[in-house]
Design a protein around this motif. Sequence first.
Motif, mmCIF file in Angstrom:
data_model
loop_
_atom_site.group_PDB
_atom_site.id
_atom_site.type_symbol
_atom_site.label_atom_id
_atom_site.label_comp_id
_atom_site.label_asym_id
_atom_site.label_seq_id
_atom_site.Cartn_x
_atom_site.Cartn_y
_atom_site.Cartn_z
ATOM 1 N N ARG A 69 15.617 -23.856 28.230
ATOM 2 C CA ARG A 69 16.112 -22.908 27.231
ATOM 3 C C ARG A 69 16.486 -23.561 25.905
ATOM 4 N NH1 ARG A 69 19.453 -18.072 30.267
ATOM 5 N NH2 ARG A 69 17.936 -17.707 31.936
ATOM 6 N N CYS A 70 16.745 -24.861 25.915
ATOM 7 C CA CYS A 70 17.080 -25.567 24.680
ATOM 8 C C CYS A 70 16.886 -27.057 24.910
ATOM 9 C CB CYS A 70 18.534 -25.285 24.270
ATOM 10 S SG CYS A 70 19.001 -25.950 22.650
ATOM 11 N N VAL A 71 16.415 -27.774 23.877
ATOM 12 C CA VAL A 71 16.159 -29.208 23.976
ATOM 13 C C VAL A 71 16.982 -29.939 22.925
ATOM 14 C CG1 VAL A 71 14.416 -31.020 23.702
ATOM 15 C CG2 VAL A 71 13.832 -28.909 24.914
ATOM 16 N N ILE A 72 17.679 -30.990 23.357
ATOM 17 C CA ILE A 72 18.459 -31.850 22.458
ATOM 18 C C ILE A 72 17.796 -33.221 22.411
ATOM 19 C CG2 ILE A 72 20.714 -32.919 22.016
ATOM 20 C CD1 ILE A 72 21.920 -30.748 23.883
ATOM 21 N N VAL A 73 17.698 -33.804 21.218
ATOM 22 C CA VAL A 73 17.160 -35.159 21.056
ATOM 23 C C VAL A 73 18.220 -36.030 20.414
ATOM 24 C CG1 VAL A 73 15.332 -36.584 20.062
ATOM 25 C CG2 VAL A 73 14.837 -34.217 20.737
ATOM 26 N N PRO A 116 14.354 -23.373 21.302
ATOM 27 C CA PRO A 116 15.056 -24.049 20.209
ATOM 28 C C PRO A 116 15.271 -25.535 20.498
ATOM 29 C CG PRO A 116 16.098 -21.956 20.692
ATOM 30 C CD PRO A 116 15.108 -22.195 21.782
ATOM 31 N N THR A 117 15.178 -26.333 19.456
ATOM 32 C CA THR A 117 15.366 -27.775 19.571
ATOM 33 C C THR A 117 16.462 -28.223 18.622
ATOM 34 O OG1 THR A 117 13.612 -28.167 17.928
ATOM 35 C CG2 THR A 117 12.973 -28.199 20.255
ATOM 36 N N ILE A 118 17.243 -29.217 19.047
ATOM 37 C CA ILE A 118 18.381 -29.703 18.266
ATOM 38 C C ILE A 118 18.314 -31.226 18.194
ATOM 39 C CG2 ILE A 118 20.890 -29.791 18.054
ATOM 40 C CD1 ILE A 118 21.070 -27.346 19.849
ATOM 41 N N ALA A 119 18.460 -31.784 17.006
ATOM 42 C CA ALA A 119 18.605 -33.227 16.839
ATOM 43 C C ALA A 119 20.077 -33.559 16.702
ATOM 44 C CB ALA A 119 17.843 -33.721 15.616
ATOM 45 N N ALA A 120 20.546 -34.501 17.519
ATOM 46 C CA ALA A 120 21.908 -35.029 17.416
ATOM 47 C C ALA A 120 21.790 -36.436 16.851
ATOM 48 C CB ALA A 120 22.591 -35.034 18.777
ATOM 49 N N VAL A 121 21.922 -36.551 15.539
ATOM 50 C CA VAL A 121 21.680 -37.821 14.848
ATOM 51 C C VAL A 121 22.953 -38.654 14.927
ATOM 52 C CG1 VAL A 121 20.942 -38.894 12.701
ATOM 53 C CG2 VAL A 121 20.015 -36.662 13.362
ATOM 54 N N ASP A 179 14.702 -27.650 15.172
ATOM 55 C CA ASP A 179 15.171 -26.400 14.573
ATOM 56 C C ASP A 179 16.551 -26.545 13.955
ATOM 57 O OD1 ASP A 179 12.919 -24.710 15.381
ATOM 58 O OD2 ASP A 179 13.653 -25.028 17.410
ATOM 59 N N LEU A 180 17.430 -27.249 14.623
ATOM 60 C CA LEU A 180 18.783 -27.491 14.136
ATOM 61 C C LEU A 180 19.023 -28.989 14.114
ATOM 62 C CD1 LEU A 180 20.639 -24.780 16.260
ATOM 63 C CD2 LEU A 180 20.017 -24.611 13.839
ATOM 64 N N VAL A 181 19.733 -29.465 13.093
ATOM 65 C CA VAL A 181 20.002 -30.899 12.952
ATOM 66 C C VAL A 181 21.484 -31.101 12.688
ATOM 67 C CG1 VAL A 181 19.357 -33.046 11.795
ATOM 68 C CG2 VAL A 181 17.714 -31.149 11.891
ATOM 69 N N TYR A 182 22.132 -31.891 13.543
ATOM 70 C CA TYR A 182 23.537 -32.232 13.380
ATOM 71 C C TYR A 182 23.643 -33.748 13.351
ATOM 72 C CZ TYR A 182 24.094 -27.351 14.582
ATOM 73 O OH TYR A 182 23.987 -25.982 14.589
ATOM 74 N N ALA A 183 24.509 -34.252 12.500
ATOM 75 C CA ALA A 183 24.608 -35.696 12.312
ATOM 76 C C ALA A 183 26.054 -36.155 12.395
ATOM 77 C CB ALA A 183 24.020 -36.102 10.959
ATOM 78 N N ALA A 184 26.222 -37.397 12.802
ATOM 79 C CA ALA A 184 27.535 -38.024 12.680
ATOM 80 C C ALA A 184 27.868 -38.162 11.200
ATOM 81 C CB ALA A 184 27.523 -39.391 13.359
ATOM 82 N N ASP A 185 29.139 -38.026 10.872
ATOM 83 C CA ASP A 185 29.548 -38.111 9.468
ATOM 84 C C ASP A 185 29.044 -39.378 8.789
ATOM 85 O OD1 ASP A 185 30.947 -35.710 9.603
ATOM 86 O OD2 ASP A 185 32.869 -36.673 10.061
ATOM 87 N N ASP A 186 29.048 -40.481 9.536
ATOM 88 C CA ASP A 186 28.681 -41.769 8.940
ATOM 89 C C ASP A 186 27.257 -42.202 9.284
ATOM 90 O OD1 ASP A 186 29.075 -42.241 11.609
ATOM 91 O OD2 ASP A 186 30.339 -44.023 11.349
ATOM 92 N N ALA A 187 26.464 -41.306 9.861
ATOM 93 C CA ALA A 187 25.071 -41.651 10.168
ATOM 94 C C ALA A 187 24.318 -41.901 8.862
ATOM 95 C CB ALA A 187 24.411 -40.537 10.963
#
Length: 260
Positions: free
Chosen positions: A49-53, A100-105, A121-129
């Motif tokens: 149902r959803c993929v995180i990378v 839906p796919t999500i990048a956890a940077v 589809d969605l991209v979230y990053a660490a503040d200091d990435a």
Amino acid sequence: MSELLVTSRPDGTVLITLNRPDLRNAMTDAMTAEWRDTMAALSQDRSVRCVIVTGAGSAFSSGGDLSWIEERGLEDVPALRDRMLAFYRTWLSITRLEVPTIAAVNGPAIGAGLCVALACDLVYAADDARLRAPFTALGLHPGMAATYLIPSRAGVGLARELLLTGRTILGDEAADKGLVNQSFPKNDLLREVDAIAASIAKNAPIATRLTKVALHQEHHDLEAALRWESLAQPVTMTSADMLEGLRAHRERRLPKFTGS
């Protein structure tokens, strides 16, 4: 050692971890082959149902493994084009997943690594990435659809700045400028992304997949959107999930969607 860790969870979310921390998760030939096989398997798995990378260790991905370039011998432009096109298409096959796919940077996302994150589809990053597209600083034209993905996310102005200067942009600034959806403190990133993925996974699978398809079509005008929606919405109206959703709403409980 597998260069790609794939963890399937009971709620239908799948976590993919790029697993070459010793190379800052550079996209090696072995990792690329595992990615190709994983994308093919996920595309056929109706339970997903959803993929995180994300990346193992301190980096998301340092990009393509370019160690072979200096050893390329007498390869000519047509052969190099074929090689690079296959590489690009393999990694960007994540865009063809219907879920839906999500990048956890979680750390540096450099060059092709940044592009794979932006292809989600969605991209979230660490503040200091640290996010960077240093192609021209290496004597390279941008690749991995960088000249499409960056401007489509954050506009041509920021794309010109990042691609022409090669400067580093941190996760919090990237969020402010629309390159990523949001940034979080590094220690909170995966927990926050897991919660977002869970909220997606609990929604009706058919409706979610069709909504993703609609958003990827980039309707050129209002009428095109209406024509699509007048077909796609009736599809969901005939589903068992829609009836379950209405019952759950009426009964003030959480729905139990089955994808049927």
